[in-house]
Enzyme design. Sequence first.
Site, PDB file in Angstrom:
ATOM      1  N   GLY A 246     -19.014  17.636 -21.179  1.00 35.35           N
ATOM      2  CA  GLY A 246     -18.790  18.339 -19.922  1.00 35.35           C
ATOM      3  C   GLY A 246     -17.471  17.953 -19.262  1.00 35.35           C
ATOM      4  O   GLY A 246     -16.701  18.812 -18.820  1.00 35.35           O
TER       5      GLY A 246
ATOM      6  N   ASN B  62     -26.131  18.387  -9.910  1.00 32.76           N
ATOM      7  CA  ASN B  62     -26.813  17.345 -10.677  1.00 32.76           C
ATOM      8  C   ASN B  62     -27.615  16.388  -9.797  1.00 32.76           C
ATOM      9  O   ASN B  62     -28.557  15.773 -10.266  1.00 32.76           O
ATOM     10  CB  ASN B  62     -25.802  16.566 -11.523  1.00 32.76           C
ATOM     11  CG  ASN B  62     -24.535  16.213 -10.770  1.00 32.76           C
ATOM     12  OD1 ASN B  62     -23.822  17.098 -10.267  1.00 32.76           O
ATOM     13  ND2 ASN B  62     -24.254  14.939 -10.668  1.00 32.76           N
TER      14      ASN B  62
ATOM     15  N   GLN C  43     -25.698  21.468 -15.779  1.00 30.62           N
ATOM     16  CA  GLN C  43     -27.122  21.310 -15.446  1.00 30.62           C
ATOM     17  C   GLN C  43     -27.909  22.609 -15.626  1.00 30.62           C
ATOM     18  O   GLN C  43     -29.110  22.633 -15.345  1.00 30.62           O
ATOM     19  CB  GLN C  43     -27.284  20.815 -14.003  1.00 30.62           C
ATOM     20  CG  GLN C  43     -26.774  19.405 -13.771  1.00 30.62           C
ATOM     21  CD  GLN C  43     -27.613  18.338 -14.460  1.00 30.62           C
ATOM     22  OE1 GLN C  43     -28.781  18.551 -14.801  1.00 30.62           O
ATOM     23  NE2 GLN C  43     -27.030  17.175 -14.683  1.00 30.62           N
TER      24      GLN C  43
ATOM     25  N   SER D 242     -22.577  20.699 -21.723  1.00 34.76           N
ATOM     26  CA  SER D 242     -22.627  19.418 -22.410  1.00 34.76           C
ATOM     27  C   SER D 242     -23.965  19.270 -23.135  1.00 34.76           C
ATOM     28  O   SER D 242     -25.022  19.422 -22.529  1.00 34.76           O
ATOM     29  CB  SER D 242     -22.459  18.303 -21.379  1.00 34.76           C
ATOM     30  OG  SER D 242     -22.567  17.050 -22.012  1.00 34.76           O
TER      31      SER D 242
ATOM     32  N   HIS E 257     -25.682  16.714 -24.336  1.00 33.91           N
ATOM     33  CA  HIS E 257     -26.670  15.663 -24.048  1.00 33.91           C
ATOM     34  C   HIS E 257     -27.496  15.953 -22.791  1.00 33.91           C
ATOM     35  O   HIS E 257     -28.444  15.229 -22.496  1.00 33.91           O
ATOM     36  CB  HIS E 257     -26.015  14.279 -23.987  1.00 33.91           C
ATOM     37  CG  HIS E 257     -25.214  13.971 -22.758  1.00 33.91           C
ATOM     38  ND1 HIS E 257     -25.762  13.292 -21.700  1.00 33.91           N
ATOM     39  CD2 HIS E 257     -23.938  14.242 -22.415  1.00 33.91           C
ATOM     40  CE1 HIS E 257     -24.817  13.138 -20.755  1.00 33.91           C
ATOM     41  NE2 HIS E 257     -23.706  13.711 -21.174  1.00 33.91           N
TER      42      HIS E 257
ATOM     43  N   THR F 101     -10.011  16.572 -35.796  1.00 32.42           N
ATOM     44  CA  THR F 101     -11.097  16.903 -36.711  1.00 32.42           C
ATOM     45  C   THR F 101     -12.407  17.044 -35.941  1.00 32.42           C
ATOM     46  O   THR F 101     -12.727  16.215 -35.093  1.00 32.42           O
ATOM     47  CB  THR F 101     -11.215  15.812 -37.793  1.00 32.42           C
ATOM     48  OG1 THR F 101      -9.970  15.754 -38.483  1.00 32.42           O
ATOM     49  CG2 THR F 101     -12.336  16.112 -38.782  1.00 32.42           C
TER      50      THR F 101
ATOM     51  N   CYS G 298     -21.957   3.105  -8.813  1.00 35.67           N
ATOM     52  CA  CYS G 298     -21.806   1.686  -8.540  1.00 35.67           C
ATOM     53  C   CYS G 298     -20.453   1.237  -9.071  1.00 35.67           C
ATOM     54  O   CYS G 298     -20.270   1.074 -10.270  1.00 35.67           O
ATOM     55  CB  CYS G 298     -22.934   0.916  -9.214  1.00 35.67           C
ATOM     56  SG  CYS G 298     -22.920  -0.830  -8.823  1.00 35.67           S
TER      57      CYS G 298
HETATM   58  C1  LIG Z   1     -23.246  15.196 -16.716  1.00 34.33           C
HETATM   59  C2  LIG Z   1     -22.438  16.180 -15.948  1.00 34.33           C
HETATM   60  C3  LIG Z   1     -21.073  16.368 -16.228  1.00 34.33           C
HETATM   61  C4  LIG Z   1     -20.339  15.533 -17.244  1.00 34.33           C
HETATM   62  O1  LIG Z   1     -20.732  15.830 -18.555  1.00 34.33           O
HETATM   63  P1  LIG Z   1     -20.443  14.753 -19.730  1.00 34.33           P
HETATM   64  O2  LIG Z   1     -20.790  15.474 -20.982  1.00 34.33           O
HETATM   65  O3  LIG Z   1     -21.366  13.597 -19.466  1.00 34.33           O
HETATM   66  O4  LIG Z   1     -19.011  14.402 -19.652  1.00 34.33           O
HETATM   67  C5  LIG Z   1     -20.388  17.320 -15.502  1.00 34.33           C
HETATM   68  N1  LIG Z   1     -21.004  18.064 -14.566  1.00 34.33           N
HETATM   69  C6  LIG Z   1     -22.319  17.931 -14.273  1.00 34.33           C
HETATM   70  C7  LIG Z   1     -22.946  18.806 -13.253  1.00 34.33           C
HETATM   71  C8  LIG Z   1     -23.066  16.973 -14.948  1.00 34.33           C
HETATM   72  O5  LIG Z   1     -24.367  16.821 -14.648  1.00 34.33           O
END
Ligand SMILES: *Cc1c(COP(=O)(O)O)cnc(C)c1O
Length: 377
Positions: A68, A147, A175, A195, A197, A233, A321
């Site tokens: 992301g 988020n 999200q 993203s 994950h 790559t 943090c």
């Molecule tokens: C997690 C998140 C990102 C960042 O994505 P990554 O793949 O962790 O770099 C950006 N925007 C929102 C709203 C997110 O929740």
Amino acid sequence: MIYFDNNSTTPMAPEVAAAVFEASARFGNASSVHGYGREARRLINESRETIARCLKVNEATITFTSGGTESLNAAMLGVFLPLQGPRHLIVSRVEHSAVLKTAEFLESLGVEVSYLGVDAEGRLEADAVEAALKPHTKMIAVMFANNETGNLYPVKRIGESARGRGIPYLCDAVQAVGRFEIDLSLLPIDLLAASAHKFHGPKGVGFLYGRKEVELTPLIHGGRQERGHRAGTENLPGIVGMAKALELAQGRLFEDLRKVSRLRDRLQAGLLEKIPGIEWNGDVEHRVAGTLNFRVTGVSGETLLMNLDMAGIAVSVGAACDSGSLEPSHVLLAMGLDEERALEGVRVSLSRYNTEAEVEEFLRVFPGLVSKIRAAA
Ligand SMILES: *Cc1c(COP(=O)(O)O)cnc(C)c1O
């Protein structure tokens, strides 16, 4: 152990882990002309087709990235870096730091930035975006879903006013992808970041959708991968895993939405009943299914998080943090909470892998922790 922090990251789906493992054995370089390379190329092409099909777009509009953050940087810097003269960017104050920090960086390069505020529930109206437009506005960036609070933003209306003026609209949909039906043949979004994950895919891989009308200068230079948009790559196992994760999520969208909404509603009702002085952060009418952001008056979010962690329950505080000092969430501050209230914010975020038993366990443990903390204070 109970994992209630799915807006930070999600566990990989078992089907995705299997696909990643299998793709890891296909070690060819997709740029090689021999059989190994052709096999890798085929898998990348298929993955791109799958993702394009899920979003109803042409596959040439999808660029694979490392996630992301990179997608958002590639969109913002890709539009602004080649521009000269008066340049203006509109962002909301509740964007992810990947957008806000990039906006600050662009400001340091002479780009004028308008930061749009939100109301006490974290809402932003499309009219506010319209009111901030200038003759030299070159991009609007407002996220799909927040988020921290789960709030949903008026993406369609913002996109329509941007499209009518030929201004690229960038939507951080990290999200939202894999949680909602997102039909980009209907939604007026020009650039969209996602993203893997965050939708039960692997870490370190994502994509940027970009309409062909939007000129983007590449950030990463080198080979001609990704049609010259992103050299290097390709992360084959990651890309294959991401496509698998999106296909899987898309196939069970409504089922997951129903399940996760039901769990969240149960959690919310249970907390309301058992915790005196609980308050909700965000727009309870328009938000993603699995997110619940609340504060318990007089109790710091960090204390709650640490006590829950000791009880084997993972939640999050909407705060970063930095070097040991806890900063209040910029999203809660933008909603007008003072620092002390903002530091009380706790976020619970659910996924399809959470269960009713976990919610009941949380509701069993949490009131005792709150009483204990309140008694100690
Ligand atoms: C997690 C998140 C990102 C960042 O994505 P990554 O793949 O962790 O770099 C950006 N925007 C929102 C709203 C997110 O929740």
